[in-house]
Motif scaffolding. Structure first.
Motif, PDB file in Angstrom:
ATOM      1  N   LEU B  78       0.814  -1.225   0.000  1.00  0.00           N
ATOM      2  CA  LEU B  78       0.000   0.000   0.000  1.00  0.00           C
ATOM      3  C   LEU B  78       0.847   1.273   0.000  1.00  0.00           C
ATOM      4  O   LEU B  78       0.568   2.227  -0.736  1.00  0.00           O
ATOM      5  CB  LEU B  78      -0.904  -0.025   1.232  1.00  0.00           C
ATOM      6  CG  LEU B  78      -2.216   0.738   1.137  1.00  0.00           C
ATOM      7  CD1 LEU B  78      -2.957   0.415  -0.139  1.00  0.00           C
ATOM      8  CD2 LEU B  78      -3.083   0.394   2.350  1.00  0.00           C
ATOM      9  N   HIS B  85       0.416   5.489   2.242  1.00  0.00           N
ATOM     10  CA  HIS B  85      -0.811   5.766   1.503  1.00  0.00           C
ATOM     11  C   HIS B  85      -1.626   6.787   2.322  1.00  0.00           C
ATOM     12  O   HIS B  85      -1.567   6.773   3.560  1.00  0.00           O
ATOM     13  CB  HIS B  85      -1.577   4.457   1.343  1.00  0.00           C
ATOM     14  CG  HIS B  85      -2.807   4.556   0.507  1.00  0.00           C
ATOM     15  ND1 HIS B  85      -3.999   5.045   1.001  1.00  0.00           N
ATOM     16  CD2 HIS B  85      -3.044   4.225  -0.789  1.00  0.00           C
ATOM     17  CE1 HIS B  85      -4.914   5.012   0.037  1.00  0.00           C
ATOM     18  NE2 HIS B  85      -4.355   4.520  -1.052  1.00  0.00           N
ATOM     19  N   VAL B 111      -9.507   1.192   0.516  1.00  0.00           N
ATOM     20  CA  VAL B 111      -8.867   1.580  -0.751  1.00  0.00           C
ATOM     21  C   VAL B 111      -9.833   1.293  -1.895  1.00  0.00           C
ATOM     22  O   VAL B 111     -10.112   2.147  -2.740  1.00  0.00           O
ATOM     23  CB  VAL B 111      -7.543   0.800  -0.946  1.00  0.00           C
ATOM     24  CG1 VAL B 111      -7.055   0.914  -2.385  1.00  0.00           C
ATOM     25  CG2 VAL B 111      -6.489   1.313   0.026  1.00  0.00           C
ATOM     26  N   ASP B 112     -10.359   0.087  -1.910  1.00  0.00           N
ATOM     27  CA  ASP B 112     -11.294  -0.310  -2.969  1.00  0.00           C
ATOM     28  C   ASP B 112     -12.557   0.551  -2.913  1.00  0.00           C
ATOM     29  O   ASP B 112     -13.030   1.060  -3.935  1.00  0.00           O
ATOM     30  CB  ASP B 112     -11.631  -1.793  -2.779  1.00  0.00           C
ATOM     31  CG  ASP B 112     -12.645  -2.296  -3.797  1.00  0.00           C
ATOM     32  OD1 ASP B 112     -12.668  -1.778  -4.926  1.00  0.00           O
ATOM     33  OD2 ASP B 112     -13.423  -3.212  -3.439  1.00  0.00           O
ATOM     34  N   GLU B 115     -11.903   3.994  -4.184  1.00  0.00           N
ATOM     35  CA  GLU B 115     -11.664   4.004  -5.634  1.00  0.00           C
ATOM     36  C   GLU B 115     -12.975   3.938  -6.404  1.00  0.00           C
ATOM     37  O   GLU B 115     -13.068   4.398  -7.524  1.00  0.00           O
ATOM     38  CB  GLU B 115     -10.763   2.823  -6.041  1.00  0.00           C
ATOM     39  CG  GLU B 115      -9.279   3.128  -5.840  1.00  0.00           C
ATOM     40  CD  GLU B 115      -8.383   1.893  -5.992  1.00  0.00           C
ATOM     41  OE1 GLU B 115      -8.875   0.817  -6.408  1.00  0.00           O
ATOM     42  OE2 GLU B 115      -7.183   2.021  -5.667  1.00  0.00           O
TER      43      GLU B 115
END
Ligand code: FES
Ligand code: FES
Lengths: 786, 157, 291
Positions: B78, B85, B111-112, B115
């Motif tokens: 990451l 991050h 994160v997903d 996004e």
């Protein structure tokens, strides 16, 4: 002092955020360890008639199946605080007493193969009828301890009371269930008859001694090492010590290293839980709201065995039976019973949630019956600011505080008067809105002697008296001037390393980033004592005190060397910016690095009285923790914080759902060492307390099988359910601790269950409630009313 | 045994695995990427969450055999070298981790999530997080951290 | 908690998958998203001899709008269906239900087909399917057949899909006309299996309900269409009184049992409550359609 008190970010975080933490299952400390799977009883009560391991032994990759009998040949039953009729062993031999109890261990090349074989171990049982509730256990005569305590004249006072509240309170079984379970890697060395164990144990080290005794290794032949990181504990991981014995015995029996990583089903069924407690309260009040008599009749279910440190849950709060109040006449009857459920143990709050559910529930009920606002009722009874240090009738010494101010702060934070107005309006609209409060004294730093109250004064007099709470720490300065601190407080996520770096940086005139703090505890390396570990919120008082003292010794040595070098008086040396400098002089300074170099490279040049090496170990013990007195009083904890909570809830008439609309908590935990970490402890403790108030419990079917056996049914709060929380602090430093700090990680776990319950009582006008307050249960309560 | 070639955090691996080997065990014990944690092995706690072909998934509910040919991202991948991050940095700033056991899974899911969602509010973030158990923090700082990063991203062009 | 020994096969085409299923019918389990099957394996509640992984099939991965239907391939992820404009526009009831399934991460992997085949009595997808009168297409070496939703869900975790049959897709009616839909569930935690769940579909004409379906989940072994409740609504405008009456009827029509999380009485009560709320919402939804 510059770093202590600052909300510094944690030195732990970078490693953890990068996935470079080192938890027990990430370690491979010995080559070629075999993997263990535990064969467990499917019955809550049964006679074990035979074990046939032949099919399992033929399964691929299996080294051995070690039975409870074989374990018993290498171990002793665990020592219990009180003698009980049932011997408690690391694995069952003839009788199983709870579903999930170990009966054998399969050892194989990997965990997959071990589980394959575990299914093939054929065990024959003759099931018996289990005893599953505290009151059934009383009826069945499964009482292992029955003690009565009287302080003052509670019965006499009861006769003077205008109002007597008698009410029964049941606090359910539940668990802090950390996201990481237990892990043990055991490596027996036949060459030196010694066992080395890596495990995510959290202390107290009384339990390490219990493990060593059960293994027959009382004298330094059991080396226990904790991993650098542990995935939470909340008390639960104290209980891993019985698996240290089990896996230690298996490793010894087979002569190979053995690795056991507990899975979630094992954890929920067979690790530990809090006690289920039934408390009958008899409380006398005067018409103007003075609590003048308080009696508890307690039945405490410790599960299948009295596993050390139980019955500590019952006695941890003994000094605080009167809570935050001035009542002088108090009694308690404490019955400890065995049931056919998983043995209990440490769990965040440890006795506090149970005690306050009864005491603060009683206060709410009395307020309603007397027609007094609960806030007023509390104010009429709180220990006043001028009374500290205050000795409770049961023997605790409350060190400092201003309870009334703290309560008022919580009321102001939440906007109590405004909420009462809105409540009235909502009620007029037929809505069920309620407000509850609780006042909770939060003890920290347990007296190692309190458990002996489970015995009578006469029984106690035979043994070695126990008292105090000791902690050690080591600090060293390397030849290059690097500072390394070793602590023995086995943190499980609380950020001890950060706080220690702050404390030491202040002492040495360095920055926290200059201090290396090692939290790995190796019993053969660290400075530890019987009380070491991470429980009873003892770090900020004891862990810090030990570090502080060791750092002071290092400071003194540095100053002596510097004074010698700078040709000034020791008293004129101060440590700042990485140097030892003469007070008030810009240029007269010598770097710590140079001083360290001297201590290691040139001991001949050291001044008299300074030993080479610069390594200091200090032990401290908490003051005022005497052994239990012959009149059964006990200073059960060294310091006492205070927490005042207010909850505003709405109950949905249709669904029974309880929504916490607003919640405020005010703590007085003395000096705050790192407000950022303090906030984390408050929120975490609150989430646990709110969890048992609203959804968490361990439930069993009529055969004694756990039905909340997975995370599908054991309902931990998630981000969508945790109520909003507003927290604030007042600080009255403790006169008893190094920096004036008190513990605070457990307070809201003690206060939130009863605060929310009291708010629901207020909303519904109902006195008797059972936790958790699930929608179905609450609807069952309101449905008859509508 | 089944041959698996997989890219994890940009690095290619070829391994022979047993059919029943869980992806979580493959990452942790075959590849030594122990940042992915295991807390329940029945899909509830979320600590084993990793990203497989741009979707966050429970690695305890997948077999290693299933990632043949896939791109996997774990917490170890990451940070960008020295630089954390933005989510990692926000977690540190907000004290959104204590023991850190739940953290890798929450980071990867977040994160997903970020996004693929459009300036989510706190409620949506809490709903996403309801697939993750944290027993230490009481969640609020985690929600705060993800929200802060969502706001930052909303501002950047 | 490790899965038992099992073989793993990963066909690339439906034909291949069907052949493998035919060959291994006895001990095979089809592995789709794995969000229900894998926990069962890890807990060793299921012991298949072989897993047939259908995640690589391309033929089952699409959402296809058709003439008054939407065809959703078996391996379409719940999360993708949730993001699908086609699903939102044409099968709004399913779109309402999807966010209630598990969590963000599990929906990334869990499939619509998997929810159907798993046939959890508390499943959202089966409930919506029986409410809308959907169909399932299954295929085996002996051919393809279609199963009506009513005939599909037999009891707890049991469907009428045979061991050698593979679910290809599910077919979701998207009829024209003035329809309104609502899905309601109540659970203790976000994303949990519901303590009660109700779905309804109403067609409105001339200010009254012309067609009405009310179905409930989580109270029996499979989702149940409450025919008598629907029938009583036809010909009426759905106002508060009618909805409340339907709620009473619905509560009387179900026979839930008590468990750890809720009493039977409570579950019955919840059915009434959710029915009432769903009907009012669905009726409002028809008005929205009209506007
Ligand atoms: S370990 Fe995978 S979800 Fe808990
Ligand atoms: S930080 Fe410990 S479980 Fe989340």
């Amino acid at each position: 002092m510059s770093w202590v008190g600052k909300p510094l970010e944690r030195i732990e975080d970078e490693t953890l955020l990068r996935g470079r933490g080192r938890f027990i299952d990430d370690l491979n400390p010995v080559p070629g360890a075999y993997h263990a799977a535990v064969v467990r009883s499917p019955y809550a009560a049964a006679h074990l008639t035979s074990i046939d391991a032949s099919a399992a032994l033929a399964s691929p990759g299996v080294l051995a199946v070690v039975t409870g009998q074989q374990v018993a040949e290498l171990t002793k039953p665990f020592h219990a605080v009180i003698d009980t009729p049932v011997a408690f062993r690391a694995a069952a031999v003839e009788e199983v007493r709870y579903a999930g109890e170990p009966v054998a261990v399969v050892v194989a090349r990997d965990r997959y193969l071990a589980e394959d074989a575990a299914e093939m171990v054929a065990v024959e049982y003759e099931p018996a009828a289990p005893v599953l509730t505290p009151l059934d256990a009383v009826a069945a005569g499964a009482i292992v301890s029955d003690r009565s305590f009287v302080y003052g004249d509670p019965l006499g006072k009861l006769e003077e009371a205008d109002l007597v509240v008698t009410e029964s309170f049941t606090f359910p079984r539940w668990t802090g269930t950390p996201v990481e379970g237990f892990g043990v890697i055991a490596d027996w060395s036949a060459a030196d008859d010694a066992l080395t164990v890596w495990t995510n144990f959290q202390g107290p080290f009384t339990l390490y001694m219990a493990a060593a005794a059960a293994l027959g290794l009382p004298r330094s032949k059991l080396r226990l090492i904790t991993p650098p990181d542990s995935g939470g504990s909340f008390g639960i991981k104290a209980a891993v010590y019985t698996y240290v014995v089990l896996m230690g015995a298996v490793s010894r029996h087979l002569g190979v290293p053995v690795r056991w990583i507990e899975d979630r089903l094992e954890h929920l069924a067979a690790s530990a839980a809090s006690t289920e407690r039934v408390t009958e309260v008899t409380a006398g009040f005067t018409n103007d709201g003075k609590l003048i008599s308080l009696g508890y009749d307690v039945v405490e279910d410790v599960g299948a065995y009295l596993r050390a440190p139980e019955p500590a849950t019952l006695y941890r709060m003994h000094g605080s039976l009167s809570g935050a109040y001035t009542v002088q006449d108090v009694s308690a009857r404490n019955r400890v019973v065995l049931t056919n459920r998983c043995p209990t143990g440490l769990n965040r709050g440890f006795g506090g949630p149970q005690l306050y559910f009864a005491l603060e529930g009683t206060m709410a009920i009395a307020a309603a019956r007397l027609g007094i606002d609960p806030v007023d009722l509390a104010h009429r009874n709180l220990v006043a600011a001028g009374e500290f240090p205050y000795t409770t009738p049961t023997g605790a010494i409350y060190d400092s505080g201003d309870y009334a101010v703290c309560l008022d702060d919580a009321l102001a934070t939440v906007g109590y008067a405004e909420h009462r107005r809105r409540q009235a309006a909502a009620r007029a609209d037929g809505r069920l809105v309620g407000i509850g409060i609780a006042c909770v004294v939060e003890p920290s730093v347990s007296n190692m002697g309190y458990i002996s109250l489970a015995e009578t004064a006469q029984e106690r007099s035979g043994g070695l008296p126990k008292s105090g709470n000791t902690e050690g720490a080591t600090i060293s300065m390397s030849p290059g001037g690097g500072v390394v601190v070793q602590i023995s407080t086995t943190p499980q996520g609380q950020g001890h390393r950060t706080v220690v770096s702050q404390v030491v940086a202040d002492q040495l005139g360095l920055e926290p980033g200059d201090i290396e703090v090692v939290s790995v505890l190796d019993t053969h390396v660290n400075a530890w004592s019987i009380a070491s570990g991470n429980y009873s919120s003892r770090f900020s008082a004891m862990g810090v005190a030990a570090v502080q003292q060791a750092a002071e010794e290092l400071t003194a040595a540095i100053k002596q060397i510097a004074a010698h070098e700078l040709e000034c008086a020791v008293l004129d040396v101060e440590l700042r910016d990485g140097k030892a400098a003469v007070v008030g002089q810009q240029d007269a300074a010598v770097s710590l690095r140079r001083i360290a170099g001297k201590a290691h490279w040139n001991p001949e040049a050291l001044p008299d009285g300074v030993a080479p090496g610069l390594r200091f170990t200090s032990f401290v013990s908490a003051p005022g923790l005497e052994p239990a007195a012959s009149d059964d009083t006990i200073a059960s904890s060294a310091v006492h914080g205070f927490v005042a909570d207010v909850a505003v809830v709405e109950v949905d008439r249709e669904t029974g759902a309880v929504t916490v609309l607003d919640y405020a908590t005010t703590h007085d935990a003395g000096t705050l060492l790192n407000p950022r970490l303090v906030e984390g402890q408050v929120r975490g403790g609150f989430a646990h307390g709110a969890g048992v108030a609203l959804m968490e419990r361990l439930a069993y079917d009529e055969d004694g099988n756990l039905i909340t056996a997975s995370f599908m049914d054991y309902l931990c709060m998630t981000a969508s359910e945790v109520p909003p929380l507003r927290s604030s602090h007042i600080e009255t430093p403790s006169p008893f601790t190094a920096l004036g700090a008190k513990g605070l990680g457990e307070g809201n776990t003690m206060s939130a269950p009863v605060t929310i319950a009291n708010a629901v009582r207020d909303a519904l006008g109902i006195e008797r409630l059972e936790l958790p307050l699930t929608p179905s249960r609450v609807w069952e309560l309101i449905e008859p009313l509508s | 045994m089944i041959e698996v070639s997989v890219t994890v955090n940009g690095r290619a691996y070829e391994e022979a695995v047993a059919p029943r080997l869980l992806l979580s065990d493959f990452l942790r014990h075959t590849l030594g990427l122990t940042g992915t944690h295991v807390g329940c092995e029945h899909g509830v706690c979320g600590s084993c969450t990793v990203i497989v072909d741009d979707r966050s998934v429970r690695s305890c509910l997948m077999l290693a055999a299933q990632v043949d040919g896939a791109e996997v991202r774990t917490v170890e991948g990451l940070a960008d070298g020295d630089e954390l991050h933005p989510l990692q940095a926000a977690f540190r700033r907000n004290h959104a981790l204590q023991c850190g056991f739940c953290t890798p899974g929450i980071l990867m899911a977040s994160v997903d999530f970020l996004e693929r969602s459009d300036s989510p509010g706190r409620r949506q973030i809490a709903e996403m997080l309801s697939g993750h158990l944290c027993r230490c923090t009481g969640y609020e700082p985690i929600v705060e951290s993800i929200h802060a990063v969502a706001l930052q991203e909303g501002q950047s062009p | 908690m490790k899965p038992p020994v099992v073989d793993y096969l990963c066909p690339e085409t439906v034909a291949e998958a069907v052949d493998l299923l035919g060959e291994h019918a006895d001990g095979a389990k089809v592995l789709a998203g794995g969000q229900s099957l894998m926990p069962l394996l890890n807990m060793r509640f299921a012991y298949p001899t072989v897993l047939i992984d259908i995640n690589r099939l391309e033929e089952t991965a699409a959402i296809e709008p058709g003439d008054e239907v939407v065809v959703i391939g078996a391996t379409v992820r719940q999360g993708d269906a949730d993001q699908s404009r086609t699903v939102h526009a044409m099968v709004p009831l399913l779109a309402q239900a999807l966010p209630h399934i598990g969590h963000f991460v599990t929906r990334n992997r869990g499939t619509i087909g998997g929810s159907v085949v798993h046939a959890d009595p508390r499943g959202e997808v089966p409930l919506v399917m029986v409410t809308l009168g959907g169909r399932a297409t299954v295929v085996s070496t002996s051919g393809t057949r279609t199963i009506e939703a009513d005939d599909l869900f037999l009891s707890h975790y049991t469907t009428s899909i045979a061991d050698d049959e593979l679910l290809l897709d599910t077919i979701w009616p998207a009829p024209g006309g003035l329809w309104g839909y609502a899905f309601r569930e109540f659970s203790q935690r976000h994303g949990d299996y519901a303590l009660g769940m109700v779905a309804c579909a109403l067609r409105r004409e001339d200010g009254v309900a012309k067609q009405a379906t009310v179905a409930v989940g989580a109270v029996a072994g499979h989702p149940v269409v409450l025919d008598e409740v629907g029938a009583a609504l036809v010909g009426e405008p759905i106002d508060e009184r009618a909805a409340a009456e339907a709620g009473r009827l619905a509560a009387a029509a179900v026979d839930p049992s008590s468990d750890l999380h809720a009493s039977a009485r409570y579950r019955r009560h919840l059915v009434g409550l959710l029915t009432e709320s769903a009907l009012l919402a669905a009726w409002a939804d028809t008005e929205r359609e009209e506007a």
